[in-house]
Design an enzyme around this catalytic site. Structure first.
Site, PDB file in Angstrom:
ATOM      1  N   ASP A 284       0.871  -1.167   0.000  1.00 60.76           N
ATOM      2  CA  ASP A 284       0.000   0.000   0.000  1.00 60.76           C
ATOM      3  C   ASP A 284       0.920   1.233   0.000  1.00 60.76           C
ATOM      4  O   ASP A 284       2.136   1.132   0.203  1.00 60.76           O
ATOM      5  CB  ASP A 284      -0.964  -0.016   1.197  1.00 60.76           C
ATOM      6  CG  ASP A 284      -2.206   0.840   0.902  1.00 60.76           C
ATOM      7  OD1 ASP A 284      -2.158   1.636  -0.051  1.00 60.76           O
ATOM      8  OD2 ASP A 284      -3.211   0.713   1.613  1.00 60.76           O
TER       9      ASP A 284
HETATM   10  C1  BGC Z   1      -5.125   3.076   0.026  1.00 56.91           C
HETATM   11  C2  BGC Z   1      -5.263   1.962  -0.989  1.00 56.91           C
HETATM   12  C3  BGC Z   1      -5.155   2.513  -2.387  1.00 56.91           C
HETATM   13  C4  BGC Z   1      -3.860   3.270  -2.515  1.00 56.91           C
HETATM   14  C5  BGC Z   1      -3.627   3.822  -3.906  1.00 56.91           C
HETATM   15  C6  BGC Z   1      -3.928   3.961  -0.239  1.00 56.91           C
HETATM   16  O1  BGC Z   1      -3.928   5.082   0.554  1.00 56.91           O
HETATM   17  O2  BGC Z   1      -5.037   2.512   1.314  1.00 56.91           O
HETATM   18  O3  BGC Z   1      -6.481   1.294  -0.799  1.00 56.91           O
HETATM   19  O4  BGC Z   1      -5.255   1.481  -3.315  1.00 56.91           O
HETATM   20  O5  BGC Z   1      -3.860   4.337  -1.605  1.00 56.91           O
HETATM   21  O6  BGC Z   1      -4.459   4.860  -4.207  1.00 56.91           O
END
Ligand code: BGC
Length: 741
Positions: A284
């Site tokens: 993440d």
């Molecule tokens: C979120 C994810 C997301 C990623 C990319 C993160 O802050 O937790 O769910 O896919 O950002 O946008």
């Protein structure tokens, strides 16, 4: 599987994409040969993912990232979309980089791209796996047509804590239903073949147990037994992996002391060794860097070593791999073979997506034009929107039923900050959702009831203390035959970084609700939130409540169809509604305890000030008609380890209107080598019944359905007595028993 003719593409000898894992497959040989030409910097570039930005003038890429792409230091971009822009980036990579490896384009296509479907929690309330799969399939079609090839979905985190804002993105509290939905969504996104230019590679997230944060506070600590982890939280990810998910995202949180992103037990032992996952793992957003703040790594370099050793192939946005991995390899801390293994996984994905054969396969302007906000998309948004609505309450007011809206109603006051609202209907993570195309409730209702006078006032906002609109709202309500209130959360009040500790209606909406309820008119509330709210006062005082949540592009039309009775509500909650925040976590599959609730005995497990049960339980939802349950029968009073048991129950539509019912089957294992929940969902069926019609619904139970992690952690069924419950919710059912021998 695709069988392309021998072709020479961008300097590569390319022959089809037979998906075999061994190094001697066509893909294996191709990737190996490419790997042999790569420098260490280029390899790490394939393990690096950077975001594109989006300016008022359109999409933009940070100049440094452009340089990184050029030098082979970044092989993947997210948040870049639209055919024109992604083509420009792909062309840049294909024409200017040494090895001409195509870029991956990822994006959070969670519940739609431009056409938005209901937030996943709402959609899960349809319990309609085929429609849920179709949502993912259409979202992929629209997004892939806009130049994307990878989505950061499905989000399959089980959560029993509505304080956590991200419950909106998941499928609720139950691992059985959640697993079926996880598999459906994965299949929907990916279709039959990854290289189909109308599909996206899926990314199961957030691995693992991100939804179990202490106190429901986002990014918070997760600490639990391995049994609970395996039994409640892991099955959904496993189901998505079994359904073929191409990638997995490691979560931000720690799990019992080890951050998920550096967690070898999760990412290698469970994911790869036990589940046989062959795909690619991405972090993440900056979750490698965050291991320093977790207090698990002394610095980013060490964090990178921990992540790659644990099994993380790609670093999202953190630049840790880019900045430090070469050094770690040079120092002998990370064997080059570990890097190679990750690079192979990334290249395999690009190969499977068909990008080596044609880097521009997802980049077709005509397709983008045809599939964006097409009739097909809008029709589905409407259909799944209707099916996601849950009728929580529908009682008569002065002896007259409020819903569906009666022909006697001529003047409606439609009030609330969400009543003529577009952006909030799209809910959290609405990607490139086109706000201008959203149908508001006001628009939907005016179209559905042209003969009615529908007056609108926002009354207040979804947050803040502004009361200046209340008088106007009261005036409209007082002069109407029916008051419809659209209340709840705006789109940033749920989702990431949107935990709340007080789950009532935000702002002055509760005050407005109470004032309008005092006008002496019948009131129906449309509850629009990304999570179960605490609505005890509303449930006690308002005769009709529809939980609509955030339904997406066609919200207003779907809601109007249900309000008018053109569509009979059929959704059932997938997450319990607490009576009070103090009950959280409150979920149906709890344990009995040694002192189960006995109102006559003080020394039993209960609160002094609030009942134990939720306000509305898992599986609950009403219809404009009613269903009678009778004749629960088991084919035998015992079940052997090898046989199956037939459970049947009779359902009759005893009301005046055709309607759909979701019949639910629960079991309880009365005695185990470890204690078992008081109820576990094991099956459900959705059926349509005409007034007066009755049907027999059948379920098959096998010993395999009764397995759990026993005292020695084997996954097995244990002989003994079981209860079977078949009914309309987790709290209303018929009951019988059998013995597993
Ligand atoms: C979120 C994810 C997301 C990623 C990319 C993160 O802050 O937790 O769910 O896919 O950002 O946008």
């Amino acid at each position: 599987m695709r069988f392309a003719a021998l072709a020479i593409v961008f300097g590569y000898l390319f022959t089809g994409c037979a998906k075999q894992d061994d190094a001697n497959s066509t893909r294996g040989k191709f990737v190996k040969s490419l790997l042999s030409k790569m420098t260490m910097e280029e390899k790490i570039g394939q393990m690096t993912l950077y975001t594109s930005g989006w300016d008022v003038t359109g999409p933009v890429l940070n100049e440094n990232y452009r340089k990184d792409i050029l030098a082979g230091r970044c092989g993947n971009i997210f948040n870049a979309h639209t055919v024109t822009y992604n083509r420009e980036l792909q062309k840049f990579a294909m024409e200017n980089t040494r090895l001409k490896i195509p870029l991956l384009f990822g994006y959070d296509v969670i519940h739609g791209y431009k056409t938005i479907f209901p937030v996943p929690l709402a959609e899960s309330c349809s319990w309609d796996l085929a429609l849920i799969e179709k949502s993912a399939q259409l979202a992929a079609k629209e997004a892939a047509s806009a130049g994307l090839n990878w989505t950061f979905a499905p989000m399959v985190d089980i959560s029993r804590d509505p304080r956590w804002g991200r419950v909106a993105e998941g499928a609720g509290e139950d691992p059985y239903l959640g697993s079926l939905i996880a598999a459906s969504r994965t299949r929907g996104f990916q279709g039959a073949s990854l290289d189909d230019p109308l599909t996206l590679a899926a990314c199961v997230k957030h691995f693992a147990a991100y939804g179990a944060a202490e106190g429901g506070r986002d990014y918070g600590t997760v600490d639990m037994s391995e049994r609970s982890l395996r039994e409640v939280y892991l099955p959904t990810y496993h189901a998505a992996v079994n359904a073929g998910a191409a990638t997995v995202m490691s979560s931000f949180n720690e799990v019992s002391g080890v951050p998920a992103t550096g967690n070898r037990f999760l990412l290698t032992k469970i994911l790869r060794e036990e589940w046989g996952f062959k795909g690619m793992v991405v972090t993440d957003y900056t979750s490698i860097n965050e291991m320093v703040k977790h207090g698990y790594a002394a610095d980013e370099k060490q964090a990178g070593e921990q992540a790659v050793s644990a099994g993380v192939d790609m670093d999202m946005q953190g630049a840790v791999y880019q900045n430090f991995l070469i050094k770690s390899v040079k120092e002998g801390k990370i064997p080059e073979s570990v890097i190679d293994q990750s690079v192979v996984r990334v290249l395999n994905l690009k190969y499977d997506l068909g990008l080596f054969e044609d880097p521009y396969r997802y980049l077709n302007n005509q397709r983008e034009k045809e599939n964006t906000l097409s009739e097909e998309m809008l029709a589905h948004s409407l259909e799944i929107g209707r099916k996601s609505i849950v009728l929580l309450k529908n009682e008569p007011f002065n002896g007259v039923k409020i819903l569906p809206i009666s022909p006697e109603v001529h003047k409606i006051a439609l009030i609330g900050p969400l009543a003529d609202n577009r952006v909030d209907m799209m809910g959290t993570w609405h990607a490139a959702g086109d706000e201008t195309r959203v149908v508001t409730v006001l628009e939907g209702l005016r179209k559905a009831l042209p003969q009615c006078q529908i007056n609108f006032a926002a009354g207040c906002e979804t947050s803040g203390e502004n009361r200046s609109g209340l008088d106007e709202a009261i005036r409209l309500a007082s002069g109407s035959d029916l008051v419809i209130l659209a209340l709840g959360e705006n789109y940033v009040q749920s989702g990431e970084a949107a935990s709340r500790s007080i789950l009532g209606l935000p702002g002055v909406q509760q005050e407005m609700l109470e004032k309008l309820s005092a006008c002496g008119k019948p009131v129906a509330v449309l509850l629009m939130a990304g999570r179960p709210l605490v609505i005890r006062w509303m449930a006690n005082h308002v005769p009709a409540i529809l939980n609509t949540s955030h339904l997406g592009t066609m919200a207003g039309e779907a809601i109007a169809d249900v309000l008018t009775g053109k569509s009979n509500p059929s959704g059932k909650l997938t997450m319990s509604f607490p009576r009070d925040e103090g009950q959280i976590p409150v979920y149906y599959s709890m344990k009995n305890t040694g002192r189960p609730l006995d109102p006559a005995n003080k020394y039993t497990s209960k609160y002094l000030d609030v009942p134990n049960e939720p306000l509305y339980p898992f599986g609950y939802g009403l219809s404009y008609t009613s269903f009678g349950y009778s004749e629960l029968k088991l084919s035998s009073d015992h079940l052997s380890m090898k046989d199956s048991l037939l459970v049947s129950v009779q359902i009759k539509n005893i009301g005046q209107m055709a309607g759909e019912e979701i019949v639910q089957l629960y079991i309880r294992d009365l005695v185990g080598s470890v204690t078992r929940p008081v109820k576990e969902l094991k099956g459900f069926q959705k059926l349509m019944l005409q007034p007066g019609e009755s049907k027999e619904v059948k379920f098959i139970l096998r010993a395999d359905d009764l397995r759990f992690y026993t005292s020695n952690m084997t996954f097995a069924a244990e002989p003994g007595l079981f209860r079977v419950m078949a009914g309309t919710s987790s709290m209303q059912y018929l009951e019988a028993g059998f013995e597993l021998k």
